[in-house]
Design an enzyme around this catalytic site. Structure first.
Site, PDB file in Angstrom:
ATOM      1  N   THR A   1     -17.873  -1.115  26.121  1.00  0.00           N
ATOM      2  CA  THR A   1     -17.770  -0.406  24.845  1.00  0.00           C
ATOM      3  C   THR A   1     -18.997  -0.696  23.994  1.00  0.00           C
ATOM      4  OG1 THR A   1     -16.569  -2.256  23.825  1.00  0.00           O
ATOM      5  CG2 THR A   1     -15.246  -0.478  24.795  1.00  0.00           C
TER       6      THR A   1
ATOM      7  N   ASN B   1     -20.088  -1.327  19.936  1.00  0.00           N
ATOM      8  CA  ASN B   1     -19.482  -1.784  18.683  1.00  0.00           C
ATOM      9  C   ASN B   1     -20.452  -1.572  17.535  1.00  0.00           C
ATOM     10  OD1 ASN B   1     -16.894  -3.539  19.473  1.00  0.00           O
ATOM     11  ND2 ASN B   1     -18.481  -3.888  21.014  1.00  0.00           N
TER      12      ASN B   1
ATOM     13  N   GLU C   1     -15.193   0.604  17.612  1.00  0.00           N
ATOM     14  CA  GLU C   1     -15.460   0.279  19.009  1.00  0.00           C
ATOM     15  C   GLU C   1     -15.234   1.519  19.867  1.00  0.00           C
ATOM     16  OE1 GLU C   1     -14.328  -3.145  22.328  1.00  0.00           O
ATOM     17  OE2 GLU C   1     -12.979  -2.773  20.627  1.00  0.00           O
TER      18      GLU C   1
END
Length: 309
Positions: free
Chosen positions: A201, A203, A250
């Site tokens: 992911t 962020n 996120e």
């Protein structure tokens, strides 16, 4: 892109002397379709040799667009000068007639002024469009009162946009803004748990002044320069992994294996999927994320079919 390099000022004492300008006044939180209508009239006056000026009475509450996002959008639109003046005690207590004479006439040499129907300014909000029209005759500038932009029977306003955003209705917010609601930031290193046990992911942390939709999972598009990726985004404090220090954004990007740390990202919110919730285990969280991803991919497939048709 217009190629215009916009001047920017926050202090009314340092407003540059402008030879002749077209001005619009307001709070300009969000730059929704109603705001765009006002700004467009000012931009049209550039053809007559007037500088395009946006004067925003800036307040301290959370904003639909961050300060940086708003400045960037106004510059892209072609605005020459953006005055982002805090609504301090001096401005609050300044008589509307004094504001017009000292700021609009003496400093900006206003030639054209565009305001909304219910615009109010000055001490006790006594200044209005009618006063501006009267003073325009006195000081030789044109005042145009722009009709409200509406959504059905309701006026499009920052209050309306905020209501919809606070309810997570990002599709309606996109209609009111004329573009997707988004947030901008630099991709930061997280705790690495997603990469090790869940899925990769990106962020980012929204600016502190930025108003965000409710915590939860959304279908999103993320832009990195000229690249754009579909994905799903969680807005919240990551209660499952116990990282509750700050609000984060996120995003899991579909079909992306690049190292994007340090790059600037613009995350656009297309659709709300579900509220944020706590899971008993990482396995249950991952199962839910896979279901979220499937819904998002189906959404993009259907959207693509509709565009093709």
């Amino acid at each position: 892109m217009t190629g215009v390099i916009m001047d920017y000022q926050k202090n009314i004492e340092k407003i540059p002397q402008v030879l002749r300008c077209a001005v619009t006044l307001g709070k300009f939180d969000g730059l929704h379709r109603g705001h765009q209508k006002l700004i467009q009239r000012v931009l049209e006056k550039k053809e007559q040799g007037l500088s395009a000026v946006v004067f925003a009475f800036d307040q301290s509450n959370r904003m639909i667009l961050s300060h940086e996002e708003r400045r960037a959008k106004l510059e892209t639109m072609g605005v020459d000068l953006f005055l982002e003046c805090p609504l301090n005690e001096r401005l609050r207590h300044m008589l509307p007639e004094v504001f017009v004479k000292e700021i609009l006439v003496d400093r900006l040499h206003v030639g054209f002024l565009a305001v909304g129907q219910d615009f109010r300014f000055g001490y006790e909000r006594k200044g209005n469009a009618q006063l501006l029209q009267k003073m325009g005759q006195q000081y030789d500038f044109q005042v145009e009162v722009i009709p409200d932009e509406t959504d059905g029977k309701r006026k499009i306003s920052s209050t309306y946009v905020r209501e919809q955003l606070n309810e997570g209705k990002v599709e309606k917010v996109a209609e009111l803004l004329g573009e997707y609601f988004s947030t901008t930031g630099e991709v930061l290193h997280g705790r690495g748990l997603g990469h090790r046990k869940l899925m990769p992911t990106t962020n980012l942390v929204p600016p502190k002044e930025k108003l965000m939709p409710p915590n939860g999972v959304y279908i999103t598009k993320s832009r990195f320069g000229d690249q754009q990726f579909h994905g799903i985004t969680n807005v919240g404090y990551k209660p499952t992994v116990g990282a509750e220090e700050f609000l984060g954004v996120e995003t899991y990007l579909f079909h992306c294996d690049q190292n994007l740390y340090g790059q600037k990202s613009v995350v656009s919110f297309l659709k709300f999927l579900r509220p944020e919730r706590r899971f008993d285990s990482l396995e249950k969280l991952k199962a839910q994320l896979m279901a979220d991803i499937e819904k998002a991919q189906n959404y993009f497939e259907e959207t693509s079919k509709n565009v093709d048709c």
